[in-house]
Motif scaffolding. Structure first.
Motif, PDB file in Angstrom:
ATOM      1  N   ALA A  59      67.285  51.342 159.282  1.00  0.00           N
ATOM      2  CA  ALA A  59      67.686  52.695 159.681  1.00  0.00           C
ATOM      3  C   ALA A  59      67.970  53.491 158.414  1.00  0.00           C
ATOM      4  CB  ALA A  59      68.932  52.629 160.562  1.00  0.00           C
ATOM      5  N   LEU A  60      67.469  54.723 158.371  1.00  0.00           N
ATOM      6  CA  LEU A  60      67.735  55.595 157.222  1.00  0.00           C
ATOM      7  C   LEU A  60      68.891  56.521 157.524  1.00  0.00           C
ATOM      8  CD1 LEU A  60      64.248  56.919 155.997  1.00  0.00           C
ATOM      9  CD2 LEU A  60      65.483  54.862 155.268  1.00  0.00           C
ATOM     10  N   TYR A  61      69.744  56.734 156.517  1.00  0.00           N
ATOM     11  CA  TYR A  61      70.809  57.719 156.647  1.00  0.00           C
ATOM     12  C   TYR A  61      70.254  59.087 156.225  1.00  0.00           C
ATOM     13  CZ  TYR A  61      75.251  60.050 156.321  1.00  0.00           C
ATOM     14  OH  TYR A  61      76.280  60.928 156.530  1.00  0.00           O
ATOM     15  N   PRO A  62      70.534  60.136 156.983  1.00  0.00           N
ATOM     16  CA  PRO A  62      70.020  61.467 156.608  1.00  0.00           C
ATOM     17  C   PRO A  62      70.916  62.136 155.557  1.00  0.00           C
ATOM     18  CG  PRO A  62      71.185  61.598 158.699  1.00  0.00           C
ATOM     19  CD  PRO A  62      71.275  60.162 158.260  1.00  0.00           C
ATOM     20  N   CYS A  63      70.601  61.947 154.287  1.00  0.00           N
ATOM     21  CA  CYS A  63      71.444  62.493 153.208  1.00  0.00           C
ATOM     22  C   CYS A  63      71.390  64.022 153.208  1.00  0.00           C
ATOM     23  CB  CYS A  63      70.970  61.984 151.849  1.00  0.00           C
ATOM     24  SG  CYS A  63      71.165  60.208 151.639  1.00  0.00           S
ATOM     25  N   THR A  64      72.532  64.635 152.995  1.00  0.00           N
ATOM     26  CA  THR A  64      72.554  66.091 152.840  1.00  0.00           C
ATOM     27  C   THR A  64      72.357  66.494 151.382  1.00  0.00           C
ATOM     28  OG1 THR A  64      74.948  66.112 152.624  1.00  0.00           O
ATOM     29  CG2 THR A  64      74.073  66.390 154.839  1.00  0.00           C
ATOM     30  N   ARG A  94      70.431  67.208 148.293  1.00  0.00           N
ATOM     31  CA  ARG A  94      69.025  67.533 148.094  1.00  0.00           C
ATOM     32  C   ARG A  94      68.623  67.270 146.640  1.00  0.00           C
ATOM     33  NH1 ARG A  94      66.793  70.922 152.148  1.00  0.00           N
ATOM     34  NH2 ARG A  94      67.970  70.533 154.068  1.00  0.00           N
ATOM     35  N   LEU A  95      67.347  67.027 146.434  1.00  0.00           N
ATOM     36  CA  LEU A  95      66.811  66.863 145.079  1.00  0.00           C
ATOM     37  C   LEU A  95      66.401  68.222 144.522  1.00  0.00           C
ATOM     38  CD1 LEU A  95      64.611  63.769 145.909  1.00  0.00           C
ATOM     39  CD2 LEU A  95      66.597  63.738 144.378  1.00  0.00           C
ATOM     40  N   ALA A  96      66.925  68.563 143.348  1.00  0.00           N
ATOM     41  CA  ALA A  96      66.533  69.817 142.697  1.00  0.00           C
ATOM     42  C   ALA A  96      65.097  69.710 142.203  1.00  0.00           C
ATOM     43  CB  ALA A  96      67.468  70.116 141.535  1.00  0.00           C
ATOM     44  N   GLU A  97      64.434  70.863 142.133  1.00  0.00           N
ATOM     45  CA  GLU A  97      63.017  70.887 141.752  1.00  0.00           C
ATOM     46  C   GLU A  97      62.887  71.170 140.259  1.00  0.00           C
ATOM     47  OE1 GLU A  97      61.039  73.490 144.600  1.00  0.00           O
ATOM     48  OE2 GLU A  97      62.422  72.762 146.142  1.00  0.00           O
ATOM     49  N   GLN A  98      62.497  70.161 139.527  1.00  0.00           N
ATOM     50  CA  GLN A  98      62.380  70.255 138.073  1.00  0.00           C
ATOM     51  C   GLN A  98      61.095  69.549 137.639  1.00  0.00           C
ATOM     52  OE1 GLN A  98      62.101  71.190 135.053  1.00  0.00           O
ATOM     53  NE2 GLN A  98      64.290  71.608 134.867  1.00  0.00           N
ATOM     54  N   ARG A 120      61.586  69.758 151.736  1.00  0.00           N
ATOM     55  CA  ARG A 120      60.472  68.793 151.837  1.00  0.00           C
ATOM     56  C   ARG A 120      61.018  67.361 151.814  1.00  0.00           C
ATOM     57  NH1 ARG A 120      59.290  71.941 147.415  1.00  0.00           N
ATOM     58  NH2 ARG A 120      57.943  73.713 147.850  1.00  0.00           N
ATOM     59  N   VAL A 121      60.339  66.483 152.533  1.00  0.00           N
ATOM     60  CA  VAL A 121      60.687  65.057 152.548  1.00  0.00           C
ATOM     61  C   VAL A 121      60.171  64.437 151.243  1.00  0.00           C
ATOM     62  CG1 VAL A 121      60.175  62.852 153.661  1.00  0.00           C
ATOM     63  CG2 VAL A 121      60.579  64.918 155.059  1.00  0.00           C
ATOM     64  N   ILE A 122      61.061  63.809 150.461  1.00  0.00           N
ATOM     65  CA  ILE A 122      60.625  63.293 149.158  1.00  0.00           C
ATOM     66  C   ILE A 122      60.672  61.763 149.090  1.00  0.00           C
ATOM     67  CG2 ILE A 122      60.933  63.364 146.654  1.00  0.00           C
ATOM     68  CD1 ILE A 122      59.996  66.030 147.788  1.00  0.00           C
ATOM     69  N   GLU A 123      61.854  61.181 149.278  1.00  0.00           N
ATOM     70  CA  GLU A 123      61.971  59.740 148.997  1.00  0.00           C
ATOM     71  C   GLU A 123      63.280  59.220 149.556  1.00  0.00           C
ATOM     72  OE1 GLU A 123      61.762  59.692 144.696  1.00  0.00           O
ATOM     73  OE2 GLU A 123      63.755  60.566 144.454  1.00  0.00           O
ATOM     74  N   GLY A 124      63.532  57.915 149.343  1.00  0.00           N
ATOM     75  CA  GLY A 124      64.839  57.350 149.588  1.00  0.00           C
ATOM     76  C   GLY A 124      65.696  57.470 148.347  1.00  0.00           C
ATOM     77  N   VAL A 125      66.953  57.031 148.440  1.00  0.00           N
ATOM     78  CA  VAL A 125      67.841  57.113 147.287  1.00  0.00           C
ATOM     79  C   VAL A 125      67.357  56.168 146.186  1.00  0.00           C
ATOM     80  CG1 VAL A 125      70.215  56.776 146.491  1.00  0.00           C
ATOM     81  CG2 VAL A 125      69.786  57.787 148.738  1.00  0.00           C
ATOM     82  N   PHE A 126      66.842  54.997 146.578  1.00  0.00           N
ATOM     83  CA  PHE A 126      66.360  54.025 145.581  1.00  0.00           C
ATOM     84  C   PHE A 126      64.991  53.459 145.978  1.00  0.00           C
ATOM     85  CE2 PHE A 126      69.179  51.942 148.581  1.00  0.00           C
ATOM     86  CZ  PHE A 126      68.494  50.799 148.958  1.00  0.00           C
ATOM     87  N   SER A 127      64.234  54.225 146.726  1.00  0.00           N
ATOM     88  CA  SER A 127      62.929  53.787 147.235  1.00  0.00           C
ATOM     89  C   SER A 127      62.000  54.985 147.285  1.00  0.00           C
ATOM     90  CB  SER A 127      63.048  53.295 148.685  1.00  0.00           C
ATOM     91  OG  SER A 127      64.085  52.383 148.864  1.00  0.00           O
ATOM     92  N   ALA A 172      70.397  50.999 155.606  1.00  0.00           N
ATOM     93  CA  ALA A 172      69.982  50.282 154.393  1.00  0.00           C
ATOM     94  C   ALA A 172      69.541  51.243 153.297  1.00  0.00           C
ATOM     95  CB  ALA A 172      68.835  49.326 154.722  1.00  0.00           C
ATOM     96  N   GLU A 173      69.151  52.450 153.680  1.00  0.00           N
ATOM     97  CA  GLU A 173      68.673  53.442 152.728  1.00  0.00           C
ATOM     98  C   GLU A 173      68.990  54.830 153.276  1.00  0.00           C
ATOM     99  OE1 GLU A 173      67.795  54.938 150.272  1.00  0.00           O
ATOM    100  OE2 GLU A 173      66.208  54.067 149.078  1.00  0.00           O
ATOM    101  N   GLY A 174      68.817  55.842 152.414  1.00  0.00           N
ATOM    102  CA  GLY A 174      69.025  57.221 152.830  1.00  0.00           C
ATOM    103  C   GLY A 174      67.794  58.049 152.547  1.00  0.00           C
ATOM    104  N   LEU A 175      67.542  59.025 153.389  1.00  0.00           N
ATOM    105  CA  LEU A 175      66.409  59.928 153.169  1.00  0.00           C
ATOM    106  C   LEU A 175      66.860  61.110 152.324  1.00  0.00           C
ATOM    107  CD1 LEU A 175      63.482  60.946 153.896  1.00  0.00           C
ATOM    108  CD2 LEU A 175      64.611  62.319 155.655  1.00  0.00           C
ATOM    109  N   MET A 176      66.080  61.434 151.297  1.00  0.00           N
ATOM    110  CA  MET A 176      66.371  62.615 150.477  1.00  0.00           C
ATOM    111  C   MET A 176      65.237  63.627 150.574  1.00  0.00           C
ATOM    112  SD  MET A 176      68.317  61.173 147.077  1.00  0.00           S
ATOM    113  CE  MET A 176      69.178  62.752 146.847  1.00  0.00           C
ATOM    114  N   CYS A 177      65.613  64.864 150.849  1.00  0.00           N
ATOM    115  CA  CYS A 177      64.674  65.986 150.820  1.00  0.00           C
ATOM    116  C   CYS A 177      64.937  66.790 149.553  1.00  0.00           C
ATOM    117  CB  CYS A 177      64.871  66.874 152.046  1.00  0.00           C
ATOM    118  SG  CYS A 177      64.486  66.049 153.607  1.00  0.00           S
TER     119      CYS A 177
END
Lengths: 271, 271
Positions: B122-127, B129-133, B170-177, B160-165
């Protein structure tokens, strides 16, 4: 020159420190004169605020007393204070319990030419942009690769500082300074809602403007507004205020607001 | 567990190291099995590429030989390799000459439940966000406060992981995946043009897809596309591939593409 780790002289930090692993910490660069840290309470307030935003435990009284003792032993120079989340095992999750690391590093007083303050400086137009990250905006955290990349853009000593815009093209700050402008007779500095460092001297200037009853704005600024400013200056807690004389084909005089503020920041600060 | 600094056993790094001061460096987290670093050449290629982009001098043959020796002494576990720009004086400007610091840190092999790979996570929906650089996108650099903030969002072990946009949603990645999806029968992963880490396992999966002649896309992905994906999985070089079972109210089966890739990554890698 000397360095302390957690209150004791030391020249190394644990390889597992999260400051090194992730830039998971904050710093303050503090001018020390006659054994006394200048703007100590402003620096400490910013550090405490940063710790709150990053959920790093902080003991401000301990940090203050170590800073004061370090400054006494330093006499004159710069004390760089670093606070990290401390050592941790592999993985982004915070160590529990968390034992922050306190560093104090001595450096010589900066030797900037006096012409910078008197005649103004030329800014280099950095192409490195600041990413927009509201969660970190304003903080003097240890994730500073953007500044490293920006500072590497020029070697020519005629440029004392570089201008940084954000990824949307807004004018934000210098590589190691904040920026103010006079636009339509109003003192203006960039909003730091999305990126940038909320500098100690920037805060002091905003306080002074408030005390003087001047209108002062923190807002989004585009390059067109910068080109049309009547005065531009940059500031930080080490060198005070430098008028900005030129950027690309644009030139500005050393204006009356800049001179007035240079004189006002020389007066004693409110604690 | 053991650690080496510049090829010798040591447990400290100089307080003036720019890895600590600015996060001015890169890292690789390398699984070690039977004294051998897994995907060593992929990790080294990424490190060299990162050094080129950050203008950090790198000696890949020296790094490789130290990694191999460290892995032999470790036997089984994880070797974290860190390369920083080395010690420097105050200020963002690069030291000249520049003497990078090489770190190798040992950690135990990760102990993930086998159900993660078999039944999915199960992914946790992280609030956060990843900055665009774009200048840092794809790199596994040491500026990782966003991941620290994201990982601090949940403690519940059911995730087990979190989703990062990214900051544009935009959907980008997990915290460590990294994250892959099957959308309209096409294997798809996020473009890392603006942010995100170009993971070793992501690269391996893209290579496998190419070898198999599958259509595979690296593109901008919005949440609507994620919700409509027929399969979702996350991956990294430590655990391989975990099917994603759920995110908020959405659920996905462990699909055929995911199972096929789990089997294909178990085969020997091309150096």
């Amino acid at each position: 020159m000397s360095s302390w780790v957690n209150g004791y002289p030391a020249d190394g930090v644990a390889v597992h420190d999260r400051g090194l692993a992730y830039g998971d910490g904050l710093f303050e660069t503090i001018r020390v004169v006659d054994g006394s840290p200048r703007y100590a309470e402003r620096h400490l307030r910013r550090l405490v605020h940063g710790c709150q935003r990053l959920s790093i435990p902080c003991e401000p009284d301990l940090v203050r007393s170590e800073l004061q003792a370090f400054a006494r032993s330093l006499g004159d120079g710069v004390a760089k204070l670093v606070l990290t989340r401390g050592a941790g095992q592999r993985g982004y999750g915070s160590p529990d319990p968390c034992h922050p690391t306190r560093l104090l590093l001595a450096a010589p007083a900066p030797a900037y030419p006096s012409e910078n303050a008197d005649e103004g400086v030329a800014l280099y137009p950095c192409t490195t942009r600041l990413a927009e990250q509201p969660l970190l905006a304003g903080l003097k955290h240890l994730n500073r690769l953007e500044q490293v990349l920006a500072r590497a853009e020029w070697q020519d000593r005629r440029y004392a500082e570089g201008l940084m815009c954000d990824t949307s093209g807004r004018v934000i700050e210098g590589v190691f300074s904040n920026l103010f402008m006079v636009i339509d007779d109003r003192l203006t500095t960039a909003s730091l809602a999305r990126c940038g460092v909320a500098g100690i001297m920037r805060e002091r200037i905003l306080d002074i403007a408030g005390q003087q009853g001047w209108q002062v704005e923190q807002e989004d600024i585009d390059l067109g507004q910068l080109w049309h400013a009547s005065e531009v200056f940059c500031c930080n807690s080490q060198y005070g205020i430098w008028p900005v004389r030129s950027l690309q084909s644009h030139a500005w005089p050393v204006g009356p607001m800049t001179l007035k503020l240079q004189s006002l920041i020389a007066e004693p600060d409110i604690p």
